[in-house]
Scaffold this active site. Structure first.
Site, PDB file in Angstrom:
ATOM      1  N   ASP A  69      -3.313  -3.218   6.035  1.00  0.00           N
ATOM      2  CA  ASP A  69      -2.875  -1.859   5.704  1.00  0.00           C
ATOM      3  C   ASP A  69      -1.612  -1.954   4.856  1.00  0.00           C
ATOM      4  O   ASP A  69      -0.534  -2.258   5.366  1.00  0.00           O
ATOM      5  CB  ASP A  69      -2.580  -1.050   6.981  1.00  0.00           C
ATOM      6  CG  ASP A  69      -3.839  -0.732   7.770  1.00  0.00           C
ATOM      7  OD1 ASP A  69      -4.819  -1.515   7.685  1.00  0.00           O
ATOM      8  OD2 ASP A  69      -3.857   0.295   8.478  1.00  0.00           O
ATOM      9  N   LYS A  85      -8.867   6.781   6.233  1.00  0.00           N
ATOM     10  CA  LYS A  85      -8.163   6.666   7.515  1.00  0.00           C
ATOM     11  C   LYS A  85      -6.975   7.601   7.565  1.00  0.00           C
ATOM     12  O   LYS A  85      -5.948   7.335   6.937  1.00  0.00           O
ATOM     13  CB  LYS A  85      -7.700   5.218   7.726  1.00  0.00           C
ATOM     14  CG  LYS A  85      -6.884   5.010   9.014  1.00  0.00           C
ATOM     15  CD  LYS A  85      -6.501   3.559   9.213  1.00  0.00           C
ATOM     16  CE  LYS A  85      -5.542   3.389  10.393  1.00  0.00           C
ATOM     17  NZ  LYS A  85      -5.066   2.006  10.540  1.00  0.00           N
ATOM     18  N   LYS A 129      -5.572   5.664   3.036  1.00  0.00           N
ATOM     19  CA  LYS A 129      -5.006   6.051   4.337  1.00  0.00           C
ATOM     20  C   LYS A 129      -3.848   7.000   4.089  1.00  0.00           C
ATOM     21  O   LYS A 129      -3.101   6.824   3.125  1.00  0.00           O
ATOM     22  CB  LYS A 129      -4.577   4.770   5.061  1.00  0.00           C
ATOM     23  CG  LYS A 129      -3.839   4.975   6.376  1.00  0.00           C
ATOM     24  CD  LYS A 129      -3.569   3.617   7.046  1.00  0.00           C
ATOM     25  CE  LYS A 129      -2.594   3.752   8.198  1.00  0.00           C
ATOM     26  NZ  LYS A 129      -2.228   2.458   8.799  1.00  0.00           N
TER      27      LYS A 129
END
Lengths: 317, 501
Positions: free
Chosen positions: A148, A249, A213
């Site tokens: 991430d 996400k 995300k």
């Protein structure tokens, strides 16, 4: 004079990016997402939604006080969220790079739960690129299945879009086989227009199955139905134009099962069935998991259980 | 600065089927019916002089649930004698109680009605949905709260009437006759009653014959609120009753909301009398999308503009005018969006498009859609399942529509959208104004100056910018040309219910 010209150039390039991907009307999109919250999800639909949400959780702990022991306990919670053995494991655990090897030790090699590691000087991203790439390399070497990363918001807000995109490309190449999730940190981009533009900027250099995300969870405002929707629509438009399916996400701020169901309704009605699984949609959360379990138990038994009947996972987000 | 990568789309797609989204049944929503008791009576009388009374003829007719074709209640059929009795009661109330009452006293009654309506909101929402076929989420989130809002708003005016026309004085007209349509039965009651009552008028109101129930339930609230007898009278029945209400000698003013056809008949019959009139008639609104508009929100607005209340909306955005550069994109997104609209049981909380109000209306919509196909427009309907019983119609989008097609000229009053294109703002204005109607319009663009220019050039009573179908009691609503005259809502709406001296 020189700086004036440079600013003009930057605003022209922002204009071009917006012209290319289109703008977002904030009143309109908030009206749209308010309708998702009026969907009434009951009985079997509710149970399906709750169980699916469990499988989509990236169970997260991102704190300075994280220890190998706490990460191990997080991993056990991810594998067996509830006493009820029919409750599926979560999608992944999400930890800092230094904790990846502890998570790998706890989970073993063939675990159904993946290991995600934040990297690239999370959450600010304010480190030299070489340092950020080294961090990614270390996380992957220690066994991270997913990385991430945070985008360079400083560069984005300064109008250096090419640089933002090149850095994402560099991280992607460094990831190797690991899935990449690109954190836009939407609360620092501030407008829906910029969230949409940044989504496209990232998606254009991502591989199918990589994620965009919303947030690090470290700022005051994290995932909302509004910014989730802007990104879902960006994913949809990009998919229909290119055939490349990017995953999504939302992270931070989703604490209740009811909220999670609203987010899933948005997915169902915007991207359709192909995104209703944990390869295409995740929740970055920790407190959410126990509320999902609590609601599942309520559906099963007809009564709410005391909070202590569910094991603690982690406190974060 | 390095160039931003944006791979050519065709190179990535070559040799592969076009990507599609799947809106299947992986996660179907379970039925979620609203279960509140609508508290219907088996038989409703006429509401005259503060009491429910049987019609002098003794005749009743059935009110049908359009979603099941089942009978809901029996409604009294008024005759000329009943209408006369209602007007006599109204006149007496105007002379003795309501017309003489100080505004601040009238306000108390209106506040009471508004609060009682809020108290019984769920019950009213279910009754409205059962009787009219609209989705419960609309009656719950729009019709009932908005009806209460109109009473609240006008209650606020009742003691401030001196400020309606500053420097001049206002007085009530006396008795007014009102006839309302079936698309927003309760809300239209509120639109009509609240300003008339706030001004000190007494009313004889006739709801549409297919949707009388919530008007009669509102009469129950009016009883509970202890309004003096005769201030509000409600007579029920079809066209003949409406003609009797409009043609009676007592009312100083008649107000009508409904079709242009009927409005013309009323105006013809009242020509030469000194009655005041307001008419809120049909529409064929243009919803204009420019290429710089935020497309996804515009698509939402288009959907809301035409499929809200099954398109049974006089200001529905039934003609979509799209700027040519984005026409294909908008149409593709529209087709995708209608796929996730849920058509079905109006009582289900997840239903987006409910039942068509009557068999007759369904027939009219079907005939106009056939004419669209015959005249060469391209039809698109999603493959959503329709209930076996009841009157339902799939959301319909016609593309390649020409200005001369019937579907581009006539009011369909159903979930049918006609898509046309334009190249320049001037062409958009010309096409938008090329209609006998002029009730409403929508403009979607990122450019503020263009919004202002369009809104002055569009011959429409309401122009929405970057939104559609937004209402507020403070905002006057009404039309140009064959869409009628007079305004409802706001200060302008009050002025239509008083004498200004």
């Amino acid at each position: 004079m020189v700086s004036g010209l440079m600013n003009a150039g930057q605003s022209v390039s922002l204009r071009r990016l917006f012209d290319d991907v289109g703008t977002v009307d904030s009143v309109g999109i908030e009206e749209r997402v308010a309708k998702f919250t009026t969907r009434s999800i009951k009985k079997t639909a509710k149970v399906w939604g709750l169980r699916t949400a469990v499988t989509m959780v990236d169970l997260t702990t991102l704190e300075g006080k994280d220890t190998p022991g706490k990460v191990a306990s997080l991993c056990r919670k991810a594998l067996h969220p509830a006493d009820d053995p029919t409750v599926p494991p979560t999608a992944a655990v999400c930890v800092y790079p230094a904790m990846v090897r502890h998570a790998r030790r706890a989970l073993g090699l063939n675990a159904p739960v993946r290991i995600a590691s934040v990297a690239t000087a999370f959450p600010s991203g304010q480190a030299p690129l070489a340092t950020r790439l080294a961090e990614v390399r270390a996380a992957v070497a220690d066994g991270a299945d997913e990385v991430d990363m945070v985008i360079n918001r400083g560069a984005f807000l300064a109008g250096e879009y090419g640089r933002v995109q090149d850095e994402i490309s560099a991280v992607r190449d460094t990831c190797g086989a690991a899935t990449l999730k690109v954190i836009l940190e939407v609360s620092e981009l501030e407008t829906y227009d910029k969230i949409r533009a940044a989504s496209f900027l990232a998606m254009r250099v991502l591989r199918p199955g990589d994620f965009i995300k919303t947030s690090t969870g470290k700022t005051s405002l994290n995932a909302t139905l509004g910014n989730n929707q802007v990104m879902l629509e960006a994913i949809r438009d990009f998919y229909l134009a290119t055939g490349v399916a990017i995953a999504m996400k939302p992270a931070g701020g989703i604490r209740t099962a009811k909220q999670a169901l609203h987010f899933l309704v948005a997915v169902k009605e915007t991207l359709g069935d192909a995104w209703l699984n944990n390869r295409r949609y995740r929740f970055g959360a920790s407190a959410l998991l126990n509320d999902l379990l609590r609601q599942l138990e309520k559906e099963r038994t007809g009564a709410y259980q005391a909070p202590y009947s569910f094991s603690e996972s982690a406190e974060s987000y | 600065m390095p160039a931003i990568k944006s791979p050519s789309l065709s190179s990535r797609r070559r040799g592969r089927p076009a990507p599609e989204l799947i809106f299947g049944d992986l996660w179907p929503y379970d039925p979620a019916p609203e279960t509140a008791d609508p508290k219907l009576k088996a038989r409703y009388g006429l509401f005259i002089n503060g009491r429910f009374v049987a019609p002098k003829s003794g005749k009743h007719f059935d009110s049908i649930n359009p979603a099941t074709e089942g009978k809901l209640a029996e409604i009294a059929l008024a005759g000329a004698a009943d209408v006369h009795a209602a007007y006599t009661a109204a006149q007496r109330a105007a002379d003795t109680t309501w017309g003489r009452m100080p505004g601040r006293e009238r306000a108390k009654y209106l506040f009471r009605i508004a609060r009682l309506l809020q108290d019984r909101a769920r019950e009213f929402a279910v009754a409205e949905t059962l009787d009219g076929g609209k989705p419960i989420k609309e009656s719950r989130d729009f019709d009932v709260p908005m009806a209460a809002a109109h009473f609240f708003y006008h209650a606020g005016w009742a003691d401030k009437l001196a400020y309606v026309a500053p420097g001049r004085s206002v007085a009530p007209l006396g008795v007014v006759g009102q006839v309302i349509p079936w698309n927003f039965p309760l809300l239209m009651c509120a639109w009509k009653l609240a300003p008339a009552l706030a001004m000190g008028n007494c009313v004889v109101l006739k709801p549409a014959e297919t949707t009388s129930i919530t008007a009669l339930k509102l009469a129950e609230i009016i009883q509970d609120a202890d309004l003096p007898p005769g201030v509000v009278n409600i007579v029920t029945g079809a066209g003949e009753v409406g003609a009797a209400v409009m043609g009676h000698p007592i009312p100083a003013k008649v107000a009508f909301t409904g079709s242009t056809e009927v409005g013309k008949i009323i105006m013809r019959s009242l020509a030469g009398t000194d009655k005041k009139m307001t008419m809120e008639l049909g529409g064929k609104a243009a919803n204009i999308i420019f290429d710089d508009a935020p497309i996804d929100q515009a698509v939402e607005g288009i959907i809301n503009g035409i499929f809200f209340n099954q398109g049974h909306v006089c200001c529905a955005g039934s003609r979509l005018l799209v700027h040519e550069p984005v026409a294909d994109r908008v149409l593709a997104k529209l087709k995708q969006r209608v796929q996730v609209l849920r058509v079905g049981d109006p009582l289900d909380k997840n239903t987006d498009v409910g039942a068509i109000n009557s068999k007759e209306q369904l027939g009219r919509i079907t005939a106009l859609v056939k004419s669209g196909v015959r005249e060469g427009a391209e039809l698109f309907q999603p493959a959503c399942p329709l209930p076996a019983k009841g009157w339902f119609f799939r959301p319909t989008i016609f593309s390649n529509v020409a200005m001369s097609h019937r579907i581009a000229r006539e009011e369909i009053f159903g979930p049918v959208l006609s898509v046309l294109t334009f190249r320049t703002p001037e062409e958009a204005v010309e096409k938008a104004n090329n209609t006998a109607y002029g009730l409403s319009a929508g403009v979607w663009t990122d450019k503020g100056s263009r919004i202002l220019k369009m809104s002055t050039e569009l011959k429409a009573g309401v122009v929405w910018a970057n939104t559609y179908n937004k209402f507020d009691p403070a905002s006057p609503f009404g039309g140009y040309k064959e869409s009628g005259f007079g305004r409802e809502g706001g200060r302008q709406g009050l002025l239509d219910y008083c004498q200004v001296t």
